[in-house]
Design a protein around this motif. Structure first.
Motif, short mmCIF file in Angstrom:
data_model
loop_
_atom_site.label_atom_id
_atom_site.label_comp_id
_atom_site.label_asym_id
_atom_site.label_seq_id
_atom_site.Cartn_x
_atom_site.Cartn_y
_atom_site.Cartn_z
N PHE A 29 28.57 27.81 -23.62
CA PHE A 29 28.29 26.40 -23.39
C PHE A 29 28.24 26.17 -21.88
CE2 PHE A 29 29.28 21.88 -22.95
CZ PHE A 29 28.43 21.32 -23.90
N ARG A 30 27.04 25.95 -21.36
CA ARG A 30 26.84 25.77 -19.93
C ARG A 30 27.05 24.30 -19.57
NH1 ARG A 30 20.89 27.92 -20.09
NH2 ARG A 30 21.08 26.52 -21.90
N LEU A 31 28.08 24.05 -18.78
CA LEU A 31 28.49 22.68 -18.46
C LEU A 31 28.15 22.34 -17.02
CD1 LEU A 31 30.13 20.11 -19.41
CD2 LEU A 31 32.10 21.21 -18.31
N CYS A 32 27.23 21.40 -16.82
CA CYS A 32 26.91 20.91 -15.48
C CYS A 32 27.95 19.86 -15.08
CB CYS A 32 25.51 20.29 -15.45
SG CYS A 32 24.20 21.49 -15.19
N THR A 33 28.41 19.93 -13.84
CA THR A 33 29.48 19.03 -13.41
C THR A 33 29.08 18.26 -12.16
OG1 THR A 33 30.52 20.91 -12.25
CG2 THR A 33 31.29 20.40 -14.49
N GLY A 34 29.35 18.81 -10.98
CA GLY A 34 29.06 18.14 -9.72
C GLY A 34 29.52 19.02 -8.57
N ASN A 35 29.75 18.40 -7.44
CA ASN A 35 30.24 19.12 -6.26
C ASN A 35 31.57 19.81 -6.59
OD1 ASN A 35 31.76 19.50 -3.69
ND2 ASN A 35 29.94 18.58 -2.80
N ALA A 36 31.71 21.06 -6.16
CA ALA A 36 32.90 21.85 -6.48
C ALA A 36 34.18 21.26 -5.90
CB ALA A 36 32.73 23.28 -6.00
N LYS A 37 34.06 20.33 -4.95
CA LYS A 37 35.24 19.73 -4.33
C LYS A 37 35.69 18.45 -5.03
CE LYS A 37 34.10 21.43 0.32
NZ LYS A 37 33.80 21.03 1.73
N LEU A 38 34.92 18.00 -6.03
CA LEU A 38 35.18 16.69 -6.62
C LEU A 38 35.65 16.80 -8.08
CD1 LEU A 38 32.17 14.74 -5.07
CD2 LEU A 38 34.53 14.92 -4.23
N ASN A 39 35.92 15.63 -8.68
CA ASN A 39 36.63 15.58 -9.96
C ASN A 39 35.87 16.15 -11.14
OD1 ASN A 39 38.99 14.53 -8.95
ND2 ASN A 39 38.48 12.40 -9.40
N TYR A 40 34.54 15.97 -11.21
CA TYR A 40 33.81 16.46 -12.37
C TYR A 40 33.94 17.98 -12.49
CZ TYR A 40 31.39 11.99 -13.18
OH TYR A 40 31.08 10.68 -13.47
N TYR A 41 33.84 18.67 -11.38
CA TYR A 41 33.97 20.13 -11.40
C TYR A 41 35.38 20.52 -11.82
CZ TYR A 41 33.28 24.98 -9.90
OH TYR A 41 33.18 26.36 -9.87
N ALA A 42 36.38 19.82 -11.28
CA ALA A 42 37.77 20.10 -11.66
C ALA A 42 38.00 19.83 -13.13
CB ALA A 42 38.73 19.26 -10.81
N ALA A 43 37.39 18.76 -13.66
CA ALA A 43 37.52 18.46 -15.08
C ALA A 43 36.88 19.57 -15.92
CB ALA A 43 36.85 17.12 -15.38
N GLY A 44 35.78 20.12 -15.43
CA GLY A 44 35.14 21.23 -16.12
C GLY A 44 36.04 22.45 -16.20
N GLN A 45 36.78 22.70 -15.14
CA GLN A 45 37.71 23.83 -15.15
C GLN A 45 38.83 23.62 -16.16
OE1 GLN A 45 37.15 26.63 -13.61
NE2 GLN A 45 35.38 25.90 -12.45
N HIS A 46 39.28 22.38 -16.31
CA HIS A 46 40.30 22.08 -17.33
C HIS A 46 39.74 22.31 -18.73
CE1 HIS A 46 43.46 20.73 -14.74
NE2 HIS A 46 42.78 19.71 -14.25
N LEU A 47 38.48 21.90 -18.96
CA LEU A 47 37.86 22.15 -20.27
C LEU A 47 37.73 23.65 -20.52
CD1 LEU A 47 36.43 21.37 -22.85
CD2 LEU A 47 34.34 20.94 -21.52
#
Length: 295
Positions: A29-47
């Motif tokens: 499952f390829r999940l697009c998030t955002g800038n690696a320094k911001l919350n969407y990317y961090a949320a992706g790592q939690h998922l």
């Protein structure tokens, strides 16, 4: 003969390994998030920690994510809900490929203005004499500004904009000559606003974005309101909130959901795998919520 048998066996094992790898890639499952320094990317790592087969992909922002999901380059993404509104206006057919799968948290529309160049306490007094830094095309702030213009073109369509973002935008607003305000879309307690913005506190201040007409004017394809109203509590961002009798004052804001969307075709082809992704998302929600809580 024995040597030939061993070669055939090795080839068979190799083919099996390739087939297994291809099957694994097919269900990733390829999940697009955002800038690696911001919350969407961090949320992706939690998922990713709570669900197997998640590949977290850095991206340019919500509109970039939607392009990639509808094109099949990503299978899901985290986006602002107003990005769905803007995207549907540009590509109504493509939006039907998306399935909303959950809400991460709410984000605020933070408008920071030069204390002397913009003396109003609210966003509704912006006009053609002002320039607002809204970031580059596809970014969160740029997308939200586009939604503002769609909802009230008479008011916001005449305001000038620049694609400056981040520290450059803060510096420009602090100077006040080329840009008088900057729009920043982020959840409460954002490190950028808590740590970097206060360095310019002598010349910038948060302005209320609670335009009461926005909720009526901005609705998604289901007819649901895109924006709600909330506030930045007093004392959240040191030095840049307006002063009150006892310290700083709360600032009223428009809020937008950060949502999880997925490609309907991927869901149809991998229904059992998507069930596991959703379970992982549910289990990751407490960790994701901590991203927007005070540190």
């Amino acid at each position: 003969m024995k040597k030939l048998f061993l070669l055939l066996a090795a080839a068979t094992l190799g083919l099996s390994a390739v087939t297994t790898a291809q099957a694994a890639d097919a269900t990733k499952f390829r999940l697009c998030t955002g800038n690696a320094k911001l919350n969407y990317y961090a949320a992706g790592q939690h998922l990713k920690r709570h669900a197997s087969g998640i590949e977290v992909i850095e991206s340019k922002g919500s509109l970039d994510n939607l392009d990639k999901v509808t094109a099949g380059e990503c299978d899901g993404a985290f986006v602002q809900s107003d990005a769905l509104l803007v995207y549907s206006s540009r590509n109504a057919k493509a939006i039907s490929a998306l399935q909303r799968a959950g809400v991460l948290y709410q984000e605020q529309a933070n408008l920071i203005c030069n204390r002397k160049a913009y003396t109003s306490a609210r966003m509704v007094d912006l006009n053609e004499t002002y320039t607002v830094a809204v970031g580059p095309e596809g970014s969160g702030a740029n997308t939200t500004w586009a939604a503002f213009v769609m909802a009230d073109k008479k008011r916001y369509g005449k305001v000038r904009t620049t694609d400056a973002t981040g520290t450059l935008a803060l510096s420009m607003v602090s100077d006040g000559s080329e840009a008088q305000c900057a729009l920043i879309i982020t959840a409460l307690n954002a490190p950028f606003l808590k740590n970097e913005a206060p360095q310019y506190a002598d010349s910038i201040v948060l302005v209320g974005t609670d335009d009461r007409d926005m909720a009526n004017g901005a609705k998604d394809a289901r007819g649901q309101q895109v924006y709600t109203y909330g506030e930045i509590p007093a004392g959240t961002y040191r030095g840049i909130q307006p002063s009150g009798v006892f310290g700083s004052k709360a600032v009223n804001t428009i809020q937008v959901d950060a949502v999880f969307v997925a490609n309907r075709d991927w869901i149809a082809a991998h229904s059992s795998e998507f069930e596991k992704v959703l379970q992982g998302f549910a289990n990751a929600k407490p960790d994701i919520a901590k991203l927007v809580q005070p540190k």
